[in-house]
Structure formats: C-alpha cells, structure tokens
Design a protein around this motif. Structure first.
Motif, PDB file in Angstrom:
ATOM      1  N   PHE A 153     -27.884  47.422  79.499  1.00 17.68           N
ATOM      2  CA  PHE A 153     -26.710  48.258  79.175  1.00 17.68           C
ATOM      3  C   PHE A 153     -26.236  48.848  80.369  1.00 17.68           C
ATOM      4  CE2 PHE A 153     -30.303  48.787  75.988  1.00 17.68           C
ATOM      5  CZ  PHE A 153     -29.763  47.987  74.881  1.00 17.68           C
ATOM      6  N   ASP A 154     -24.687  49.036  79.863  1.00 11.00           N
ATOM      7  CA  ASP A 154     -23.849  49.591  81.184  1.00 11.00           C
ATOM      8  C   ASP A 154     -22.815  50.172  80.516  1.00 11.00           C
ATOM      9  OD1 ASP A 154     -22.287  47.495  80.163  1.00 11.00           O
ATOM     10  OD2 ASP A 154     -21.890  46.639  82.085  1.00 11.00           O
ATOM     11  N   ASP A 155     -23.057  50.976  79.521  1.00 12.67           N
ATOM     12  CA  ASP A 155     -22.184  51.798  78.923  1.00 12.67           C
ATOM     13  C   ASP A 155     -21.765  53.065  79.625  1.00 12.67           C
ATOM     14  OD1 ASP A 155     -22.312  50.812  75.707  1.00 12.67           O
ATOM     15  OD2 ASP A 155     -24.367  50.568  76.985  1.00 12.67           O
ATOM     16  N   GLY A 156     -20.488  53.651  79.639  1.00 13.38           N
ATOM     17  CA  GLY A 156     -20.235  54.582  80.289  1.00 13.38           C
ATOM     18  C   GLY A 156     -19.515  54.738  81.685  1.00 13.38           C
ATOM     19  N   GLY A 157     -19.363  53.359  82.204  1.00 11.36           N
ATOM     20  CA  GLY A 157     -18.839  53.368  83.571  1.00 11.36           C
ATOM     21  C   GLY A 157     -17.697  54.102  83.603  1.00 11.36           C
ATOM     22  N   ALA A 158     -16.781  53.981  82.828  1.00  9.87           N
ATOM     23  CA  ALA A 158     -15.526  54.852  83.239  1.00  9.87           C
ATOM     24  C   ALA A 158     -15.631  56.139  83.355  1.00  9.87           C
ATOM     25  CB  ALA A 158     -14.419  54.619  82.047  1.00  9.87           C
ATOM     26  N   TYR A 159     -16.727  56.756  83.004  1.00  2.07           N
ATOM     27  CA  TYR A 159     -16.957  58.398  83.391  1.00  2.07           C
ATOM     28  C   TYR A 159     -17.016  58.560  84.815  1.00  2.07           C
ATOM     29  CZ  TYR A 159     -18.349  59.017  78.415  1.00  2.07           C
ATOM     30  OH  TYR A 159     -18.203  59.169  77.333  1.00  2.07           O
ATOM     31  N   PHE A 160     -17.131  57.576  85.696  1.00  2.00           N
ATOM     32  CA  PHE A 160     -17.466  57.818  86.792  1.00  2.00           C
ATOM     33  C   PHE A 160     -16.076  57.438  87.669  1.00  2.00           C
ATOM     34  CE2 PHE A 160     -21.699  56.891  85.534  1.00  2.00           C
ATOM     35  CZ  PHE A 160     -22.462  57.693  86.291  1.00  2.00           C
ATOM     36  N   ASP A 161     -15.082  57.353  87.068  1.00  2.00           N
ATOM     37  CA  ASP A 161     -13.782  57.038  87.652  1.00  2.00           C
ATOM     38  C   ASP A 161     -13.260  57.947  88.669  1.00  2.00           C
ATOM     39  OD1 ASP A 161     -11.295  54.902  87.545  1.00  2.00           O
ATOM     40  OD2 ASP A 161     -10.402  56.858  87.939  1.00  2.00           O
ATOM     41  N   SER A 162     -13.630  59.263  88.269  1.00  3.42           N
ATOM     42  CA  SER A 162     -13.171  60.759  89.286  1.00  3.42           C
ATOM     43  C   SER A 162     -13.884  60.442  90.688  1.00  3.42           C
ATOM     44  CB  SER A 162     -13.345  61.808  88.538  1.00  3.42           C
ATOM     45  OG  SER A 162     -12.658  62.828  89.465  1.00  3.42           O
ATOM     46  N   ALA A 163     -15.340  59.999  90.598  1.00  3.85           N
ATOM     47  CA  ALA A 163     -15.903  59.998  91.473  1.00  3.85           C
ATOM     48  C   ALA A 163     -15.620  58.634  92.434  1.00  3.85           C
ATOM     49  CB  ALA A 163     -17.639  59.789  91.268  1.00  3.85           C
ATOM     50  N   TYR A 164     -15.251  57.547  91.770  1.00  2.00           N
ATOM     51  CA  TYR A 164     -14.884  56.554  92.463  1.00  2.00           C
ATOM     52  C   TYR A 164     -13.636  56.786  93.123  1.00  2.00           C
ATOM     53  CZ  TYR A 164     -12.923  51.575  92.808  1.00  2.00           C
ATOM     54  OH  TYR A 164     -12.516  50.411  92.962  1.00  2.00           O
ATOM     55  N   ARG A 165     -12.585  57.559  92.872  1.00  2.00           N
ATOM     56  CA  ARG A 165     -11.341  57.783  93.412  1.00  2.00           C
ATOM     57  C   ARG A 165     -11.543  58.634  94.717  1.00  2.00           C
ATOM     58  NH1 ARG A 165      -8.584  54.351  91.667  1.00  2.00           N
ATOM     59  NH2 ARG A 165      -9.322  53.643  89.731  1.00  2.00           N
ATOM     60  N   LEU A 166     -12.456  59.564  94.575  1.00  2.08           N
ATOM     61  CA  LEU A 166     -13.014  60.413  95.853  1.00  2.08           C
ATOM     62  C   LEU A 166     -13.647  59.168  96.913  1.00  2.08           C
ATOM     63  CD1 LEU A 166     -13.154  63.302  96.552  1.00  2.08           C
ATOM     64  CD2 LEU A 166     -15.445  63.238  95.838  1.00  2.08           C
ATOM     65  N   LEU A 167     -14.514  58.254  96.416  1.00  3.89           N
ATOM     66  CA  LEU A 167     -14.900  57.415  97.356  1.00  3.89           C
ATOM     67  C   LEU A 167     -13.765  56.475  98.069  1.00  3.89           C
ATOM     68  CD1 LEU A 167     -18.333  55.998  95.793  1.00  3.89           C
ATOM     69  CD2 LEU A 167     -17.831  58.040  97.402  1.00  3.89           C
ATOM     70  N   LEU A 168     -12.790  56.238  97.282  1.00  2.00           N
ATOM     71  CA  LEU A 168     -11.805  55.160  97.580  1.00  2.00           C
ATOM     72  C   LEU A 168     -10.908  55.772  99.025  1.00  2.00           C
ATOM     73  CD1 LEU A 168     -10.465  53.477  94.510  1.00  2.00           C
ATOM     74  CD2 LEU A 168     -12.003  52.426  96.464  1.00  2.00           C
ATOM     75  N   GLN A 169     -11.069  56.888  98.977  1.00  2.00           N
ATOM     76  CA  GLN A 169     -10.220  57.681 100.187  1.00  2.00           C
ATOM     77  C   GLN A 169     -10.687  57.067 101.592  1.00  2.00           C
ATOM     78  OE1 GLN A 169     -10.572  62.025 101.394  1.00  2.00           O
ATOM     79  NE2 GLN A 169     -11.787  61.798  99.513  1.00  2.00           N
ATOM     80  N   ALA A 170     -12.153  56.527 101.640  1.00  2.00           N
ATOM     81  CA  ALA A 170     -12.592  56.034 102.766  1.00  2.00           C
ATOM     82  C   ALA A 170     -12.289  54.581 102.850  1.00  2.00           C
ATOM     83  CB  ALA A 170     -14.278  56.442 102.664  1.00  2.00           C
ATOM     84  N   HIS A 171     -11.955  54.058 102.149  1.00  2.00           N
ATOM     85  CA  HIS A 171     -11.833  52.513 101.899  1.00  2.00           C
ATOM     86  C   HIS A 171     -10.229  52.190 101.941  1.00  2.00           C
ATOM     87  CE1 HIS A 171     -16.016  52.097 101.771  1.00  2.00           C
ATOM     88  NE2 HIS A 171     -16.145  53.024 100.670  1.00  2.00           N
ATOM     89  N   ARG A 172      -9.407  53.021 101.593  1.00  2.00           N
ATOM     90  CA  ARG A 172      -8.082  52.814 101.762  1.00  2.00           C
ATOM     91  C   ARG A 172      -7.473  53.005 103.025  1.00  2.00           C
ATOM     92  NH1 ARG A 172      -6.045  52.103  96.561  1.00  2.00           N
ATOM     93  NH2 ARG A 172      -6.964  53.043  94.672  1.00  2.00           N
ATOM     94  N   GLU A 173      -6.017  52.426 103.348  1.00  2.00           N
ATOM     95  CA  GLU A 173      -5.614  52.717 104.622  1.00  2.00           C
ATOM     96  C   GLU A 173      -4.931  54.128 104.303  1.00  2.00           C
ATOM     97  OE1 GLU A 173      -2.992  49.678 105.648  1.00  2.00           O
ATOM     98  OE2 GLU A 173      -4.616  48.191 105.905  1.00  2.00           O
ATOM     99  N   LEU A 174      -5.637  55.121 104.482  1.00  2.00           N
ATOM    100  CA  LEU A 174      -5.362  56.582 104.313  1.00  2.00           C
ATOM    101  C   LEU A 174      -5.954  57.478 105.312  1.00  2.00           C
ATOM    102  CD1 LEU A 174      -5.759  57.083 100.588  1.00  2.00           C
ATOM    103  CD2 LEU A 174      -3.683  57.193 101.552  1.00  2.00           C
ATOM    104  N   PRO A 175      -5.298  58.740 105.783  1.00  2.00           N
ATOM    105  CA  PRO A 175      -6.070  59.497 106.702  1.00  2.00           C
ATOM    106  C   PRO A 175      -7.483  59.934 106.406  1.00  2.00           C
ATOM    107  CG  PRO A 175      -4.018  60.297 106.544  1.00  2.00           C
ATOM    108  CD  PRO A 175      -4.123  59.197 105.248  1.00  2.00           C
ATOM    109  N   PHE A 176      -8.421  59.300 107.136  1.00  2.00           N
ATOM    110  CA  PHE A 176     -10.003  59.639 106.859  1.00  2.00           C
ATOM    111  C   PHE A 176     -10.755  59.296 108.270  1.00  2.00           C
ATOM    112  CE2 PHE A 176     -14.352  58.333 105.554  1.00  2.00           C
ATOM    113  CZ  PHE A 176     -14.607  59.544 104.782  1.00  2.00           C
TER     114      PHE A 176
END
Length: 250
Positions: A153-176
């Motif tokens: 089971f992998d139900d509930g993955g979308a609950y983690f989107d806010s945490a995912y957005r936080l992590l992405l600042q390290a992977h996008r071409e943004l000041p980091f």
C-alpha cells in the motif's frame, strides 16, 4: 530585501490536488504550478527593480487566491539556512494523515508496517505500508517485511506535497547555499525524528500491539541508515530484524 515565498493548494478531500508557489529574490520572481507531487511548470521573470519584483510577487499571490487556491505556507527564505524543524513538522503531520488514510482505505487489513521512503538525493519523501495479510500472501516471506518497496500500500502520498516543495528548493535552479551533505543528512534525520515523534505519541500503538508494528525509514537503492531501526522500533521488532539478518549469514 528578503526572499519571500508562498505556497497555495486546491484540494481533493483533505489531500492536495494542485499547487501554486511563488518566490521573489532580488529583482526576480519565480513561480511553479501543477499537480501535487509533481515538479510542475516553472516561470522566471526579471524586473527592473526589487520593488517591481515585490509588486509582481504580490500579484501572483493574489491571483492564486482569486483562482480558488488556499494559502498553505508563507515564509521568508534564507538561502544559507534550511528549516529542518519545519520539515520534521510537515513530515510528522503528513505521516499521521497517511497512516490514518491507509487504515481507512483498507479496513479489512491489519496494517502492521509503515515506512517513509526517500532517495539518495533527498528530493522525495513518500509513505508505504503493509499488512499481516499481505505478508502472509507474499511469495517472498519474511524478506518482504524488511523491504518497503515490496509492500502492498502507498495510500496518502499527496499529504507529503508540502514537505516535497520544501525539499525542491535544493534541487531547482534557485538560491540555495546549504552544503549538500549537511542537507541530505538533515533531511533523513528529520524523517526519522518525525516517525519517532508519532511513535512517542502512541500513533502506532502501545505494549503488545506496538511490538507487532514495525516502522522503517529507507533510502531507496542505498544501505540502511545506521541506528534507524533501533531508534524507531521496540526491542522485539529489532530482535526480529536481527534474527532475519543472521539467517542470511548462515
């Protein structure tokens, strides 16, 4: 002027469905939008002044609200500092919701294993769960129990989107400007701490019930993190894992 950031969502029930985010740094405004748990589509525009960029950033935020999105997070970002405390809080909240979600979705199953899974670049976090019934039906036997990728089971993955957005600042071409090794280790520790926090709050049961439930944090395609098993589980579960490992050494 500070880097201002805002995150907006529309929802399907209580899970994020679509996101919009906006960030202003210097005279640049960056935006992204798309379905939850996706990279989304990015835009980036430079303005003649920081004041104009701030005004454009405000316009993007107002447009998101006008289009029916709800503000989920507004913050000031320091590119030299990553907010690990916020990440832990977001992951703990999401994990609690995901655990409840999988139990609601599969009421006929005895859910007795729950895991958070990331990747070696610390870009993603997602939930996996398993049940007594799924383990009994598996051809892999006890090996399945210690491998969340094989869980049912992998139900509930979308609950983690806010945490995912936080992590992405390290992977996008943004000041980091945070050292990657520090970032990676901190992300993994925050995930383990979030599960430990929920365990301390007795989300996964107490006493004999807790001894029958297993918690894992796994980094896909990587070696197990030293100490994570013992940090997240009572002695009975750790002993079961060590017995399984010993069986492979025989």
């Amino acid at each position: 002027m500070p880097d201002n950031y805002s995150l907006f969502y529309t929802f399907d029930g209580d899970q994020a469905a679509r996101f919009r985010e906006a960030r202003v740094f210097g005279s640049t405004v960056w935006t992204a939008a798309g379905a939850a748990m996706t990279w989304g589509e990015e835009t980036r525009k430079d303005y003649a002044s920081e004041a104009e960029a701030q005004a454009a950033y405000s316009t993007h935020c107002q447009a998101a609200l006008a289009d029916g999105y709800a503000l989920a997070r507004a913050s000031v970002i320091d590119p030299a500092v990553f907010d690990f405390a916020l990440l832990q809080a977001l992951v703990a909240h999401a994990a609690r919701q995901a655990f409840d979600c999988v139990r609601r979705a599969h009421p006929e199953q005895h859910i007795d294993a729950f895991a958070l899974v990331s990747d070696d670049s610390a870009m993603t976090i997602g939930p996996m769960a398993n049940s007594r019934e799924a383990l009994a039906a598996s051809e892999y036997g006890e090996e399945m129990l210690w491998n969340p990728a094989e869980w049912a089971f992998d139900d509930g993955g979308a609950y983690f989107d806010s945490a995912y957005r936080l992590l992405l600042q390290a992977h996008r071409e943004l000041p980091f400007d945070v050292d990657f090794a520090t970032f990676r280790a901190g992300v993994f520790d925050a995930c383990i701490a979030a599960l430990a926090q929920l365990d301390a709050e007795r989300v996964f049961g107490t006493g004999a019930e807790r001894d029958e439930n297993m918690l894992l944090f796994e980094v896909s395609d990587s070696e197990p993190l030293e100490g994570a098993m013992a940090r997240l589980n009572p002695p009975a579960v750790v002993a079961r894992f060590e017995a399984w490992m010993a069986s492979w050494a025989d």
